[in-house]
Design an enzyme around this catalytic site. Sequence first.
Site, PDB file in Angstrom:
ATOM      1  N   MET A  97      -3.862   4.318   0.657  1.00  0.00           N
ATOM      2  CA  MET A  97      -4.306   4.850   1.945  1.00  0.00           C
ATOM      3  C   MET A  97      -5.439   5.849   1.797  1.00  0.00           C
ATOM      4  SD  MET A  97      -2.874   3.382   4.527  1.00  0.00           S
ATOM      5  CE  MET A  97      -3.400   4.531   5.799  1.00  0.00           C
ATOM      6  N   GLY A 116      -1.664   4.152  -4.835  1.00  0.00           N
ATOM      7  CA  GLY A 116      -1.530   2.873  -5.533  1.00  0.00           C
ATOM      8  C   GLY A 116      -0.436   2.800  -6.573  1.00  0.00           C
ATOM      9  N   ILE A 123       0.832  -1.200   0.000  1.00  0.00           N
ATOM     10  CA  ILE A 123       0.000   0.000   0.000  1.00  0.00           C
ATOM     11  C   ILE A 123       0.868   1.251   0.000  1.00  0.00           C
ATOM     12  CG2 ILE A 123      -0.222   0.155   2.524  1.00  0.00           C
ATOM     13  CD1 ILE A 123      -3.258   0.755   2.039  1.00  0.00           C
ATOM     14  N   CYS A 124       0.375   2.298  -0.673  1.00  0.00           N
ATOM     15  CA  CYS A 124       0.999   3.616  -0.635  1.00  0.00           C
ATOM     16  C   CYS A 124      -0.136   4.636  -0.531  1.00  0.00           C
ATOM     17  CB  CYS A 124       1.911   3.863  -1.847  1.00  0.00           C
ATOM     18  SG  CYS A 124       1.056   3.974  -3.431  1.00  0.00           S
ATOM     19  N   ARG A 125       0.058   5.837  -0.994  1.00  0.00           N
ATOM     20  CA  ARG A 125      -0.991   6.849  -0.879  1.00  0.00           C
ATOM     21  C   ARG A 125      -2.151   6.565  -1.837  1.00  0.00           C
ATOM     22  NH1 ARG A 125      -2.361  12.046  -3.045  1.00  0.00           N
ATOM     23  NH2 ARG A 125      -3.260  13.368  -1.419  1.00  0.00           N
TER      24      ARG A 125
END
Length: 109
Positions: free
Chosen positions: A88, A64, A60-62
């Site tokens: 996120m 995708g 996961i990141c901010r």
Amino acid sequence: MPTVEVGDLADGAFLLDVREDDEWQAGHAAGALHIPISEFVARYGELTETAPQDGRIHVICRSGSRSAQVAMYLVQQGIDAVNVDGGMQVWAATGRPVVDDKGQPGFVL
């Protein structure tokens, strides 16, 4: 690229957060492993030591994009990894808890 929707993640699913330190400190999923994408290659061993040997890694990141790069790398290494679609931002928007470094309510930077 294999992806999973936030709503389809089981409670307790193994999460690898690849956002940078300032993003992590502002807010993250409790229990996630944090290895920033900028340090990923150097810290790869931490993931192999921490991740469940027979389980999937949800990256996961901010939003995708960065997590898709890391998930693709992991898949190329023969690891069962998927990108968390929407990252996120979607995690927080769906009401999943976001905590800061002190365990208090956080926010997505």
